[in-house]
Design a protein around this motif. Structure first.
Motif, PDB file in Angstrom:
ATOM      1  N   GLY A 171       0.784  -1.188  -0.004  1.00  0.00           N
ATOM      2  CA  GLY A 171      -0.142   0.099   0.091  1.00  0.00           C
ATOM      3  C   GLY A 171       0.835   1.303  -0.062  1.00  0.00           C
ATOM      4  O   GLY A 171       0.244   2.490   0.018  1.00  0.00           O
ATOM      5  N   LEU A 172       2.221   1.069   0.038  1.00  0.00           N
ATOM      6  CA  LEU A 172       3.278   2.440   0.176  1.00  0.00           C
ATOM      7  C   LEU A 172       3.206   2.817  -1.329  1.00  0.00           C
ATOM      8  O   LEU A 172       3.745   1.744  -2.203  1.00  0.00           O
ATOM      9  CB  LEU A 172       4.331   1.998   0.904  1.00  0.00           C
ATOM     10  CG  LEU A 172       4.033   1.643   2.574  1.00  0.00           C
ATOM     11  CD1 LEU A 172       5.306   1.352   2.939  1.00  0.00           C
ATOM     12  CD2 LEU A 172       3.516   2.633   3.123  1.00  0.00           C
ATOM     13  N   ARG A 173       3.240   3.803  -1.431  1.00  0.00           N
ATOM     14  CA  ARG A 173       3.634   4.638  -2.944  1.00  0.00           C
ATOM     15  C   ARG A 173       5.180   4.907  -2.751  1.00  0.00           C
ATOM     16  O   ARG A 173       6.011   4.953  -1.785  1.00  0.00           O
ATOM     17  CB  ARG A 173       2.952   5.934  -3.165  1.00  0.00           C
ATOM     18  CG  ARG A 173       1.391   5.639  -3.118  1.00  0.00           C
ATOM     19  CD  ARG A 173       0.910   7.232  -3.078  1.00  0.00           C
ATOM     20  NE  ARG A 173       1.400   8.170  -4.168  1.00  0.00           N
ATOM     21  CZ  ARG A 173       0.974   9.634  -4.215  1.00  0.00           C
ATOM     22  NH1 ARG A 173       0.382   9.854  -3.101  1.00  0.00           N
ATOM     23  NH2 ARG A 173       1.759  10.128  -5.204  1.00  0.00           N
ATOM     24  N   ARG A 174       5.867   4.925  -4.027  1.00  0.00           N
ATOM     25  CA  ARG A 174       7.120   5.360  -4.336  1.00  0.00           C
ATOM     26  C   ARG A 174       7.341   6.354  -5.432  1.00  0.00           C
ATOM     27  O   ARG A 174       6.550   6.145  -6.676  1.00  0.00           O
ATOM     28  CB  ARG A 174       7.749   4.071  -4.733  1.00  0.00           C
ATOM     29  CG  ARG A 174       8.083   2.948  -3.615  1.00  0.00           C
ATOM     30  CD  ARG A 174       8.914   1.690  -3.979  1.00  0.00           C
ATOM     31  NE  ARG A 174       8.719   0.958  -5.250  1.00  0.00           N
ATOM     32  CZ  ARG A 174       9.076  -0.054  -5.412  1.00  0.00           C
ATOM     33  NH1 ARG A 174       9.545  -0.688  -4.708  1.00  0.00           N
ATOM     34  NH2 ARG A 174       8.610  -0.685  -6.661  1.00  0.00           N
ATOM     35  N   VAL A 175       7.791   7.094  -5.136  1.00  0.00           N
ATOM     36  CA  VAL A 175       8.030   8.677  -6.036  1.00  0.00           C
ATOM     37  C   VAL A 175       9.491   8.635  -6.528  1.00  0.00           C
ATOM     38  O   VAL A 175      10.212   8.724  -5.569  1.00  0.00           O
ATOM     39  CB  VAL A 175       7.524   9.833  -5.767  1.00  0.00           C
ATOM     40  CG1 VAL A 175       7.708  10.886  -6.799  1.00  0.00           C
ATOM     41  CG2 VAL A 175       5.987   9.530  -5.452  1.00  0.00           C
ATOM     42  N   LEU A 176       9.645   8.286  -7.581  1.00  0.00           N
ATOM     43  CA  LEU A 176      11.154   7.905  -8.083  1.00  0.00           C
ATOM     44  C   LEU A 176      11.801   9.356  -8.816  1.00  0.00           C
ATOM     45  O   LEU A 176      11.454   9.831  -9.861  1.00  0.00           O
ATOM     46  CB  LEU A 176      11.406   7.034  -8.997  1.00  0.00           C
ATOM     47  CG  LEU A 176      10.833   5.694  -8.463  1.00  0.00           C
ATOM     48  CD1 LEU A 176      11.000   4.508  -9.604  1.00  0.00           C
ATOM     49  CD2 LEU A 176      11.331   5.133  -7.176  1.00  0.00           C
ATOM     50  N   ARG A 177      12.530  10.173  -8.150  1.00  0.00           N
ATOM     51  CA  ARG A 177      12.876  11.444  -8.618  1.00  0.00           C
ATOM     52  C   ARG A 177      14.197  11.301  -9.656  1.00  0.00           C
ATOM     53  O   ARG A 177      15.143  10.557  -9.142  1.00  0.00           O
ATOM     54  CB  ARG A 177      13.444  12.593  -7.657  1.00  0.00           C
ATOM     55  CG  ARG A 177      14.215  13.694  -8.041  1.00  0.00           C
ATOM     56  CD  ARG A 177      14.633  14.541  -6.913  1.00  0.00           C
ATOM     57  NE  ARG A 177      13.557  15.525  -6.482  1.00  0.00           N
ATOM     58  CZ  ARG A 177      13.198  16.827  -7.001  1.00  0.00           C
ATOM     59  NH1 ARG A 177      13.819  17.057  -8.166  1.00  0.00           N
ATOM     60  NH2 ARG A 177      12.175  17.245  -6.653  1.00  0.00           N
ATOM     61  N   VAL A 178      14.102  11.858 -10.749  1.00  0.00           N
ATOM     62  CA  VAL A 178      15.424  11.877 -11.673  1.00  0.00           C
ATOM     63  C   VAL A 178      15.613  13.297 -12.178  1.00  0.00           C
ATOM     64  O   VAL A 178      14.725  13.947 -12.461  1.00  0.00           O
ATOM     65  CB  VAL A 178      15.376  10.969 -12.765  1.00  0.00           C
ATOM     66  CG1 VAL A 178      14.002  11.318 -13.784  1.00  0.00           C
ATOM     67  CG2 VAL A 178      16.544  10.769 -13.641  1.00  0.00           C
ATOM     68  N   ASN A 179      16.839  13.650 -11.916  1.00  0.00           N
ATOM     69  CA  ASN A 179      17.422  14.980 -12.672  1.00  0.00           C
ATOM     70  C   ASN A 179      18.110  14.715 -13.818  1.00  0.00           C
ATOM     71  O   ASN A 179      19.604  14.462 -13.734  1.00  0.00           O
ATOM     72  CB  ASN A 179      18.133  15.791 -11.357  1.00  0.00           C
ATOM     73  CG  ASN A 179      17.389  16.003 -10.149  1.00  0.00           C
ATOM     74  OD1 ASN A 179      16.213  16.012 -10.277  1.00  0.00           O
ATOM     75  ND2 ASN A 179      18.339  16.242  -9.274  1.00  0.00           N
ATOM     76  N   PRO A 180      17.682  14.688 -14.879  1.00  0.00           N
ATOM     77  CA  PRO A 180      18.472  13.863 -16.074  1.00  0.00           C
ATOM     78  C   PRO A 180      19.266  14.569 -16.465  1.00  0.00           C
ATOM     79  O   PRO A 180      19.357  16.025 -16.988  1.00  0.00           O
ATOM     80  CB  PRO A 180      17.210  13.514 -16.776  1.00  0.00           C
ATOM     81  CG  PRO A 180      16.226  14.543 -16.756  1.00  0.00           C
ATOM     82  CD  PRO A 180      16.369  14.965 -14.991  1.00  0.00           C
ATOM     83  N   ASP A 181      20.624  14.074 -16.932  1.00  0.00           N
ATOM     84  CA  ASP A 181      21.443  14.679 -17.891  1.00  0.00           C
ATOM     85  C   ASP A 181      21.444  14.270 -19.019  1.00  0.00           C
ATOM     86  O   ASP A 181      21.760  13.068 -19.509  1.00  0.00           O
ATOM     87  CB  ASP A 181      23.051  14.272 -17.200  1.00  0.00           C
ATOM     88  CG  ASP A 181      24.026  14.933 -18.149  1.00  0.00           C
ATOM     89  OD1 ASP A 181      23.661  15.749 -19.177  1.00  0.00           O
ATOM     90  OD2 ASP A 181      25.272  14.874 -18.100  1.00  0.00           O
ATOM     91  N   VAL A 182      20.558  14.589 -20.119  1.00  0.00           N
ATOM     92  CA  VAL A 182      20.027  14.156 -21.103  1.00  0.00           C
ATOM     93  C   VAL A 182      21.355  14.309 -22.366  1.00  0.00           C
ATOM     94  O   VAL A 182      21.512  15.502 -22.672  1.00  0.00           O
ATOM     95  CB  VAL A 182      18.863  14.804 -21.779  1.00  0.00           C
ATOM     96  CG1 VAL A 182      18.514  14.241 -22.996  1.00  0.00           C
ATOM     97  CG2 VAL A 182      17.643  14.617 -20.685  1.00  0.00           C
ATOM     98  N   THR A 183      21.500  13.388 -22.858  1.00  0.00           N
ATOM     99  CA  THR A 183      22.589  13.363 -24.014  1.00  0.00           C
ATOM    100  C   THR A 183      21.909  13.017 -25.586  1.00  0.00           C
ATOM    101  O   THR A 183      21.046  12.238 -25.405  1.00  0.00           O
ATOM    102  CB  THR A 183      23.798  12.316 -23.745  1.00  0.00           C
ATOM    103  OG1 THR A 183      23.207  10.867 -23.489  1.00  0.00           O
ATOM    104  CG2 THR A 183      24.426  12.710 -22.418  1.00  0.00           C
ATOM    105  N   LYS A 184      22.713  13.249 -26.332  1.00  0.00           N
ATOM    106  CA  LYS A 184      22.090  13.095 -27.864  1.00  0.00           C
ATOM    107  C   LYS A 184      22.520  11.598 -28.157  1.00  0.00           C
ATOM    108  O   LYS A 184      21.590  10.935 -28.921  1.00  0.00           O
ATOM    109  CB  LYS A 184      22.768  13.891 -28.732  1.00  0.00           C
ATOM    110  CG  LYS A 184      22.404  15.419 -28.850  1.00  0.00           C
ATOM    111  CD  LYS A 184      23.036  16.216 -29.913  1.00  0.00           C
ATOM    112  CE  LYS A 184      22.546  17.621 -29.738  1.00  0.00           C
ATOM    113  NZ  LYS A 184      22.972  18.663 -30.762  1.00  0.00           N
ATOM    114  N   SER A 185      23.687  11.085 -27.784  1.00  0.00           N
ATOM    115  CA  SER A 185      23.787   9.343 -28.047  1.00  0.00           C
ATOM    116  C   SER A 185      23.912   8.763 -26.305  1.00  0.00           C
ATOM    117  O   SER A 185      23.992   9.678 -25.464  1.00  0.00           O
ATOM    118  CB  SER A 185      25.434   9.489 -28.524  1.00  0.00           C
ATOM    119  OG  SER A 185      26.154  10.292 -27.892  1.00  0.00           O
ATOM    120  N   ALA A 186      23.782   7.721 -26.614  1.00  0.00           N
ATOM    121  CA  ALA A 186      23.903   6.642 -25.552  1.00  0.00           C
ATOM    122  C   ALA A 186      25.005   6.838 -24.681  1.00  0.00           C
ATOM    123  O   ALA A 186      26.283   7.009 -25.140  1.00  0.00           O
ATOM    124  CB  ALA A 186      23.656   5.226 -26.022  1.00  0.00           C
ATOM    125  N   ALA A 187      24.993   7.047 -23.503  1.00  0.00           N
ATOM    126  CA  ALA A 187      25.916   7.226 -22.488  1.00  0.00           C
ATOM    127  C   ALA A 187      26.314   5.535 -21.941  1.00  0.00           C
ATOM    128  O   ALA A 187      25.714   4.794 -22.223  1.00  0.00           O
ATOM    129  CB  ALA A 187      25.528   7.957 -21.128  1.00  0.00           C
TER     130      ALA A 187
END
Length: 301
Positions: free
Chosen positions: A230-246
């Protein structure tokens, strides 16, 4: 999976007029929630505990989280509104309860109360709040919120605060109270989540570490006679978005939009799990912010 975004609040986004239009646009994308964060200052010398050392300069320019959430409440009609994470100890809990109740009423019952201890000594010092004893202070803060929000008169006697039997109205619109989510990444914090909270304000991280922390909360919930499911989980992400795969090892926070979303999908194992994408460190442009939000929505939805 539920999908949320940050309320524009920091650095170049610290403009209430800008925030109004962007909150409306984010809701129109079909997201489920909008979230504020909490900073008092950005030390010029690297603070202890910040990943990578120096904090981003833009954290020195910020809107008050509760007032920013009020702006978001008036600019939207449907999305849930939360704090990830509000540092709960910088004001007396009775004052905090009044502000949160007002927000729940302003938003017509859409408030998620996400609170935590914070981690920066400099902010505690500036706020005049003791650094030592934070855990006990948070426990009593939760006690006061419960006392204020339950039906009937309010009374509380504790080590830090006393409320003589009083009438404190109005009550929040949500019953029995707005959901309370707790942040933190230590065993003590996760034990408190399982024992007292409606969910955990987590973060995107390597999966093994995430599962280990969640096991602490689940076991604590079971000991308290509560159902961990019954517990929720909120997953924060501060993304470093790149053009090609990291590097795949960095996929929990850095890479293409798809790469980051692939990792988030591996973390979201329950229908109640939610992703919070904070784009304020990713771009300075409101237009690019909304473009990226649309990309994350399309990929995760």
């Amino acid at each position: 999976m539920r999908i949320g975004f940050s309320v524009p609040q920091f650095g170049p986004f610290a403009d209430p007029r800008l925030s109004v239009g962007m909150c409306t646009a984010l809701e129109a994308l079909g997201c489920h929630s909008l979230w504020v964060a909490d900073r008092l200052l950005a030390p010029l010398s690297p603070p202890d505990g910040y990943p990578g050392g120096k904090m981003p300069d833009r954290y020195g320019t910020h809107l008050d989280p509760l007032l920013a959430l009020g702006v978001a409440a008036m600019a939207t009609e449907r999305v849930r509104l939360g704090s990830s994470t509000l540092n709960a100890l910088w004001q007396p809990p009775l004052v905090l309860a009044r502000a949160l109740t007002t927000l729940d009423l302003l938003s017509r019952g859409r408030l998620d109360v996400g609170i935590g201890l914070g981690w920066m000594r400099e902010e505690y010092e500036a706020a005049g709040v003791p650094w030592e004893g934070r855990g006990a202070r948070l426990e009593e803060t939760l006690d006061v919120l419960d006392a204020v929000w339950r039906p009937g008169s309010v009374v509380h006697t504790g080590p830090l605060w006393t409320i003589r039997e009083s009438t404190i109205l109005p009550k929040p619109l949500q019953e029995p109270r707005p959901p309370v989510l707790l942040g933190g990444f230590t065993p003590f914090a996760l034990e408190r989540v399982g024992r007292r909270a409606d969910g955990w304000l987590a973060a995107s991280m390597p999966l093994e570490h995430f599962r280990g922390l969640w096991a602490v909360a689940s076991e604590a919930a079971e000991r308290a006679g509560r159902d961990p499911a019954g517990l929720r989980r909120v997953l924060r992400v501060n993304p470093d978005v790149t053009k090609s795969a990291a590097d795949p090892a960095e996929g929990h926070h850095r890479g293409t939009v798809r790469q980051i979303c692939d990792h988030l999908r591996t973390m979201c194992a329950a229908e109640t799990d939610e992703v919070l994408v904070d784009l304020q460190l990713t771009t300075d442009s409101p237009g690019r912010f909304l473009e990226l939000a649309a990309e994350f929505m399309a990929e995760l939805a």
